[in-house]
Design a protein around this motif. Structure first.
Motif, PDB file in Angstrom:
ATOM      1  N   SER A 135      65.562 130.415  52.717  1.00 48.22           N
ATOM      2  CA  SER A 135      64.656 131.162  53.491  1.00 48.22           C
ATOM      3  C   SER A 135      64.367 129.322  54.378  1.00 48.22           C
ATOM      4  O   SER A 135      64.510 128.826  54.064  1.00 48.22           O
ATOM      5  CB  SER A 135      63.368 131.303  53.685  1.00 48.22           C
ATOM      6  OG  SER A 135      62.168 131.358  54.316  1.00 48.22           O
ATOM      7  N   VAL A 136      63.772 129.790  55.994  1.00 44.18           N
ATOM      8  CA  VAL A 136      62.950 128.653  56.713  1.00 44.18           C
ATOM      9  C   VAL A 136      61.763 128.942  57.073  1.00 44.18           C
ATOM     10  O   VAL A 136      61.704 130.354  57.485  1.00 44.18           O
ATOM     11  CB  VAL A 136      64.076 128.129  58.248  1.00 44.18           C
ATOM     12  CG1 VAL A 136      63.305 127.176  58.843  1.00 44.18           C
ATOM     13  CG2 VAL A 136      65.510 128.129  57.351  1.00 44.18           C
ATOM     14  N   CYS A 137      60.163 127.974  56.140  1.00 44.15           N
ATOM     15  CA  CYS A 137      59.646 128.287  57.086  1.00 44.15           C
ATOM     16  C   CYS A 137      58.508 127.087  58.415  1.00 44.15           C
ATOM     17  O   CYS A 137      59.413 125.589  57.698  1.00 44.15           O
ATOM     18  CB  CYS A 137      58.342 128.451  56.526  1.00 44.15           C
ATOM     19  SG  CYS A 137      56.629 128.159  56.875  1.00 44.15           S
ATOM     20  N   VAL A 138      58.090 127.257  59.368  1.00 43.74           N
ATOM     21  CA  VAL A 138      58.155 126.198  60.186  1.00 43.74           C
ATOM     22  C   VAL A 138      56.219 126.295  60.617  1.00 43.74           C
ATOM     23  O   VAL A 138      56.713 127.563  61.156  1.00 43.74           O
ATOM     24  CB  VAL A 138      59.069 126.518  61.753  1.00 43.74           C
ATOM     25  CG1 VAL A 138      58.803 125.133  62.308  1.00 43.74           C
ATOM     26  CG2 VAL A 138      60.538 126.085  61.265  1.00 43.74           C
ATOM     27  N   GLY A 139      55.989 124.695  60.862  1.00 46.24           N
ATOM     28  CA  GLY A 139      54.526 125.175  61.565  1.00 46.24           C
ATOM     29  C   GLY A 139      54.463 124.380  62.491  1.00 46.24           C
ATOM     30  O   GLY A 139      55.496 123.313  62.824  1.00 46.24           O
ATOM     31  N   VAL A 140      53.893 125.060  63.571  1.00 45.54           N
ATOM     32  CA  VAL A 140      53.524 124.124  64.728  1.00 45.54           C
ATOM     33  C   VAL A 140      52.573 124.028  65.277  1.00 45.54           C
ATOM     34  O   VAL A 140      51.268 124.740  64.775  1.00 45.54           O
ATOM     35  CB  VAL A 140      54.386 125.175  65.843  1.00 45.54           C
ATOM     36  CG1 VAL A 140      55.743 125.074  65.952  1.00 45.54           C
ATOM     37  CG2 VAL A 140      53.575 126.468  65.855  1.00 45.54           C
ATOM     38  N   ILE A 179      57.335 131.367  61.301  1.00 46.79           N
ATOM     39  CA  ILE A 179      56.456 130.189  61.949  1.00 46.79           C
ATOM     40  C   ILE A 179      54.885 130.479  61.763  1.00 46.79           C
ATOM     41  O   ILE A 179      54.903 131.845  61.589  1.00 46.79           O
ATOM     42  CB  ILE A 179      57.185 131.049  62.846  1.00 46.79           C
ATOM     43  CG1 ILE A 179      58.190 131.311  63.523  1.00 46.79           C
ATOM     44  CG2 ILE A 179      56.522 129.977  64.114  1.00 46.79           C
ATOM     45  CD1 ILE A 179      58.694 129.588  62.889  1.00 46.79           C
ATOM     46  N   ASP A 180      54.311 129.805  62.213  1.00 48.14           N
ATOM     47  CA  ASP A 180      52.780 129.671  61.257  1.00 48.14           C
ATOM     48  C   ASP A 180      52.238 128.534  61.946  1.00 48.14           C
ATOM     49  O   ASP A 180      52.908 127.656  62.556  1.00 48.14           O
ATOM     50  CB  ASP A 180      52.469 130.211  59.760  1.00 48.14           C
ATOM     51  CG  ASP A 180      51.669 130.321  59.626  1.00 48.14           C
ATOM     52  OD1 ASP A 180      50.463 130.300  61.020  1.00 48.14           O
ATOM     53  OD2 ASP A 180      50.907 131.535  58.881  1.00 48.14           O
ATOM     54  N   ASN A 181      51.255 128.212  62.041  1.00 41.18           N
ATOM     55  CA  ASN A 181      50.511 127.399  62.729  1.00 41.18           C
ATOM     56  C   ASN A 181      50.316 126.215  61.437  1.00 41.18           C
ATOM     57  O   ASN A 181      50.608 126.005  60.108  1.00 41.18           O
ATOM     58  CB  ASN A 181      48.476 127.482  63.063  1.00 41.18           C
ATOM     59  CG  ASN A 181      47.713 126.459  63.136  1.00 41.18           C
ATOM     60  OD1 ASN A 181      47.332 125.724  62.381  1.00 41.18           O
ATOM     61  ND2 ASN A 181      47.977 126.032  64.421  1.00 41.18           N
ATOM     62  N   ASP A 182      49.869 125.298  61.891  1.00 36.45           N
ATOM     63  CA  ASP A 182      50.562 123.822  60.762  1.00 36.45           C
ATOM     64  C   ASP A 182      49.705 123.296  60.037  1.00 36.45           C
ATOM     65  O   ASP A 182      49.624 123.719  58.818  1.00 36.45           O
ATOM     66  CB  ASP A 182      51.059 122.410  60.935  1.00 36.45           C
ATOM     67  CG  ASP A 182      49.496 121.707  62.474  1.00 36.45           C
ATOM     68  OD1 ASP A 182      49.057 122.606  62.943  1.00 36.45           O
ATOM     69  OD2 ASP A 182      49.932 121.096  62.927  1.00 36.45           O
ATOM     70  N   ALA A 183      48.338 124.228  60.377  1.00 33.87           N
ATOM     71  CA  ALA A 183      47.629 123.855  59.509  1.00 33.87           C
ATOM     72  C   ALA A 183      46.810 124.850  58.523  1.00 33.87           C
ATOM     73  O   ALA A 183      46.810 124.137  57.789  1.00 33.87           O
ATOM     74  CB  ALA A 183      45.640 123.263  59.875  1.00 33.87           C
ATOM     75  N   ASN A 184      47.900 126.069  58.792  1.00 37.68           N
ATOM     76  CA  ASN A 184      47.652 127.250  57.987  1.00 37.68           C
ATOM     77  C   ASN A 184      48.740 127.203  56.758  1.00 37.68           C
ATOM     78  O   ASN A 184      48.193 126.928  55.646  1.00 37.68           O
ATOM     79  CB  ASN A 184      48.051 128.299  58.885  1.00 37.68           C
ATOM     80  CG  ASN A 184      47.419 129.040  59.745  1.00 37.68           C
ATOM     81  OD1 ASN A 184      45.979 128.330  59.770  1.00 37.68           O
ATOM     82  ND2 ASN A 184      47.311 129.574  60.449  1.00 37.68           N
ATOM     83  N   LEU A 185      49.211 125.902  57.229  1.00 43.88           N
ATOM     84  CA  LEU A 185      50.543 125.652  56.146  1.00 43.88           C
ATOM     85  C   LEU A 185      49.924 124.807  55.321  1.00 43.88           C
ATOM     86  O   LEU A 185      50.493 124.438  54.195  1.00 43.88           O
ATOM     87  CB  LEU A 185      52.083 125.743  56.759  1.00 43.88           C
ATOM     88  CG  LEU A 185      52.929 126.486  57.166  1.00 43.88           C
ATOM     89  CD1 LEU A 185      53.902 126.206  58.096  1.00 43.88           C
ATOM     90  CD2 LEU A 185      52.955 127.777  57.012  1.00 43.88           C
ATOM     91  N   MET A 186      48.719 123.837  55.869  1.00 48.26           N
ATOM     92  CA  MET A 186      48.879 122.570  55.194  1.00 48.26           C
ATOM     93  C   MET A 186      47.576 123.325  53.804  1.00 48.26           C
ATOM     94  O   MET A 186      47.840 122.948  53.247  1.00 48.26           O
ATOM     95  CB  MET A 186      48.620 121.712  55.850  1.00 48.26           C
ATOM     96  CG  MET A 186      48.968 120.486  56.723  1.00 48.26           C
ATOM     97  SD  MET A 186      48.875 119.779  57.619  1.00 48.26           S
ATOM     98  CE  MET A 186      48.506 118.569  57.338  1.00 48.26           C
ATOM     99  N   ALA A 187      46.827 124.173  54.527  1.00 44.85           N
ATOM    100  CA  ALA A 187      45.752 124.919  53.812  1.00 44.85           C
ATOM    101  C   ALA A 187      46.342 125.447  53.089  1.00 44.85           C
ATOM    102  O   ALA A 187      46.012 125.429  51.629  1.00 44.85           O
ATOM    103  CB  ALA A 187      45.268 125.927  54.938  1.00 44.85           C
ATOM    104  N   ARG A 226      44.465 137.902  65.710  1.00 40.64           N
ATOM    105  CA  ARG A 226      45.323 137.741  67.163  1.00 40.64           C
ATOM    106  C   ARG A 226      45.716 136.273  66.149  1.00 40.64           C
ATOM    107  O   ARG A 226      47.114 135.762  66.935  1.00 40.64           O
ATOM    108  CB  ARG A 226      45.194 137.707  68.238  1.00 40.64           C
ATOM    109  CG  ARG A 226      44.356 139.121  68.578  1.00 40.64           C
ATOM    110  CD  ARG A 226      45.743 140.078  68.625  1.00 40.64           C
ATOM    111  NE  ARG A 226      46.834 139.543  69.859  1.00 40.64           N
ATOM    112  CZ  ARG A 226      47.897 139.524  70.022  1.00 40.64           C
ATOM    113  NH1 ARG A 226      48.493 139.990  68.254  1.00 40.64           N
ATOM    114  NH2 ARG A 226      49.080 139.114  70.333  1.00 40.64           N
ATOM    115  N   GLY A 227      45.908 135.501  65.737  1.00 38.59           N
ATOM    116  CA  GLY A 227      46.553 134.842  64.793  1.00 38.59           C
ATOM    117  C   GLY A 227      46.231 133.078  65.508  1.00 38.59           C
ATOM    118  O   GLY A 227      46.654 131.944  65.307  1.00 38.59           O
ATOM    119  N   SER A 228      44.606 133.407  66.236  1.00 41.09           N
ATOM    120  CA  SER A 228      43.884 131.981  66.770  1.00 41.09           C
ATOM    121  C   SER A 228      43.454 131.087  65.452  1.00 41.09           C
ATOM    122  O   SER A 228      42.819 130.486  66.135  1.00 41.09           O
ATOM    123  CB  SER A 228      43.153 132.004  68.286  1.00 41.09           C
ATOM    124  OG  SER A 228      41.892 132.798  68.041  1.00 41.09           O
TER     125      SER A 228
END
Length: 435
Positions: A135-140, A179-187, A226-228
Motif C-alpha cells: 500500500s501507499v499512504c500520503v499525507g498533505v 490520502i490524509d492530512n499530514d498532522a492526522n498521520l503524525m497523530a 467533512r475532513g477539516s
C-alpha cells in the motif's frame, strides 16, 4: 459476525497488543475458542500472523503469543509538508526500513510533486522491497476528502484542489492508496507507539512552516464531518491584525506563529539592527531568512530569536488552551521544526495552556515531544494503511489473492461511497474501550 469481520477484529487486537494469545482473544471478544482458533489459524496460513514464544502459564498448557507477521509486506509512507518531503518504506508494524527527506515547496503543484515522489520511491523500493509493496499512504498539509483521496481547497497548496491524487497513485503503483492530512498521520503515528501511556484522547500539534493539529478521540482519529478537523493554523488569533496569512485571511495563528512568519519577522529584526546574528545570516543568504535560521539563533542564545520562539509558543498555547478545556486530552504532543528547540518552545506553550485552561483539564495533562525523531508521520501512514487493509470489506477483496497487489478493481470497488467517518476497528483495542 462474518468471517472477515471476526478476522479483522482479531488482527486489530493483536496489532494493538490488547490481546496476544488465543485465550486473551476469546476473553476480549466473547467469541468461542473454536472460532478464535479457526480465525487465528487462517491468519497464520495467510501469512498475516506469526506465533512467538509461549505466554506465561496460568495453569495448563501455555498458549503461544501472537504477533503480526510484519515482514510479509511493506508500506510506502509519504509526508508532504509545506516545505519538505519525507518518504519511507516501512514494514507492517511501521518500522522504518529506508527513508529520505528532501526540501520541497508544496506549491510547486501536484504534477511536479508526483514526479519527485516517483523518483524518491524508485530509490527506496529496492528490488527486494518493491515486490512486497502492499500500500501507499500520503499525507498533505491541507484539508482532505478522505473517502475520495483528494485535497479540498487547501489554503497553501495552489493547484491541488480536487486533484485525483489517490487515483493517480493507484494507477502508478497498482496497490491500494490512502490520502490524509499530514498532522492526522503524525497523530496516528505517535499514538500507535504510545497508546498505553498516552491514553485514548490525544492532541498533536505540528508547528513547522505551517501549523496543524491531529486529534485522537476515544482511540479514533477524528477527521470531523467533512475532513477539516484540526486546521489550527487558520484559526483567528488577532481580529484587528493586518498581517495577511497565506490563506488570504488576516490574523491567523499561522500568519503570526508559523515558520514562514518567523522567517518574515526575523528578516525585519535583522534589517532593523536588533540582532547581529540574524543580520549576518541575512547577509550570508542574500535572500529571505527561514525558520531554521531562527531555530539556530535560539540554540545559540540570540535574544531576538529566543523571543520569536517564545512568542510563537505563547500564541500556539493560547489557541491550544481552548482545545484543552473543550476536549480534555490526557496528552498533547508537540512536533515539527519549532518543537525541535525543546523547552524554548514547549515551556511557553505549556505555561500558557496552564494559565488559560480549566484547572481540571490540566490537572494531569502531559505536554511533551513525540520522541520519534520526525518519523511520526510515516509511522502513522503505515498504521493507517494496515488498518484500512484489514477492515472487513478490504480483507474480503484481497485476502484470497494472498496480498493487495494488482487487481485494482477489487479494492477500489465502491471506494468513493465509503464514509470517511465510518466506525473504525481501531477503537476496539484502545485502553478502556470495550470490544
Amino acid at each position: 459476525m462474518t468471517d472477515h469481520q471476526t478476522l479483522s477484529l482479531i488482527l486489530g487486537l493483536i496489532r494493538s497488543g490488547a490481546a496476544v494469545t488465543r485465550p486473551d482473544l476469546a476473553r476480549r471478544t466473547g467469541l468461542g475458542r473454536t472460532i478464535i482458533t479457526q480465525r487465528v489459524d487462517h491468519a497464520i496460513r495467510a501469512g498475516l500472523v506469526a506465533e512467538g514464544e509461549p505466554a506465561p502459564s496460568t495453569g495448563g498448557r501455555p498458549s503461544r503469543t501472537l504477533r503480526i507477521a510484519s515482514d510479509h509486506g511493506v508500506i510506502l509512507g509519504v509526508l508532504f509538508g509545506a516545505s519538505q518531503l519525507h518518504a519511507a518504506v516501512t514494514d507492517l508494524d511501521g518500522t522504518v526500513l529506508a527513508d529520505r527527506r528532501l526540501a520541497w515547496d508544496i506549491e510547486a503543484g501536484p504534477e511536479a510533486s508526483l514526479d519527485l515522489l516517483h523518483q524518491v520511491s524508485a530509490q527506496l523500493l529496492t528490488p527486494q522491497l518493491a515486490p512486497r509493496l502492499w500500500s501507499v499512504c500520503v499525507g498533505v498539509p491541507g484539508p482532505v476528502d478522505f473517502a475520495r483521496g483528494t485535497a479540498v481547497q487547501p489554503p497553501i497548496m495552489a493547484g491541488w484542489h480536487a486533484f485525483p491524487l489517490r487515483n493517480r497513485l493507484e494507477a502508478h503503483y497498482d496497490v491500494p492508496v490512502w490520502i490524509d492530512n499530514d498532522a492526522n498521520l503524525m497523530a496516528l503515528g505517535v499514538w500507535d507507539r504510545t497508546r498505553q501511556s498516552a491514553g485514548d484522547n490525544v492532541l498533536l500539534v505540528k508547528a513547522s512552516t505551517g501549523i496543524g493539529l491531529g486529534l485522537i478521540s476515544r482511540g479514533r482519529l477524528h477527521r470531523g464531518a467533512r475532513g477539516s478537523a484540526g486546521d489550527l493554523g487558520h484559526t483567528i488569533v488577532a481580529e484587528e491584525s493586518r498581517v495577511r496569512c497565506r490563506c488570504g485571511k488576516y490574523g491567523c495563528l499561522e500568519a503570526l506563529a508559523g515558520g514562514w512568519a518567523l522567517g518574515r519577522d526575523a528578516r525585519a529584526a535583522a534589517l532593523g539592527g536588533r540582532s547581529s546574528f540574524l543580520a549576518e545570516r541575512l547577509d550570508a543568504s542574500g535572500g529571505p531568512l527561514a525558520v531554521t535560521d531562527v531555530l539556530e539563533g535560539c540554540r545559540s542564545g540570540d535574544r531576538v530569536c529566543t523571543e520569536l520562539i517564545t512568542r510563537a509558543g505563547e500564541l500556539v498555547g493560547a489557541q491550544l488552551a481552548t482545545l484543552v478545556s473543550v476536549f480534555n486530552p490526557s496528552t498533547v504532543y508537540l512536533t515539527g521544526l519549532l518543537a525541535q528547540v525543546g523547552e524554548a518552545f514547549r515551556a511557553p506553550v505549556a505555561d500558557t495552556v496552564a494559565r488559560r485552561s480549566l484547572p481540571l483539564a490540566v490537572d494531569e495533562l502531559v505536554i511533551t515531544g513525540s520522541g520519534l525523531d520526525g518519523c511520526e508521520g510515516v509511522i502513522g501512514a503505515a498504521a493507517l494503511a494496515v488498518d484500512e487493509l484489514t477492515q472487513p470489506d478490504m480483507l474480503g477483496r484481497w485476502l484470497s489473492g494472498g496480498n493487495p497487489r494488482g487487481g485494482r478493481a477489487r479494492w477500489t470497488e465502491d471506494a468513493e461511497l465509503a464514509s470517511a467517518d465510518r466506525p473504525r476497528r481501531r477503537s476496539v483495542p484502545g485502553k478502556g474501550t470495550p470490544p
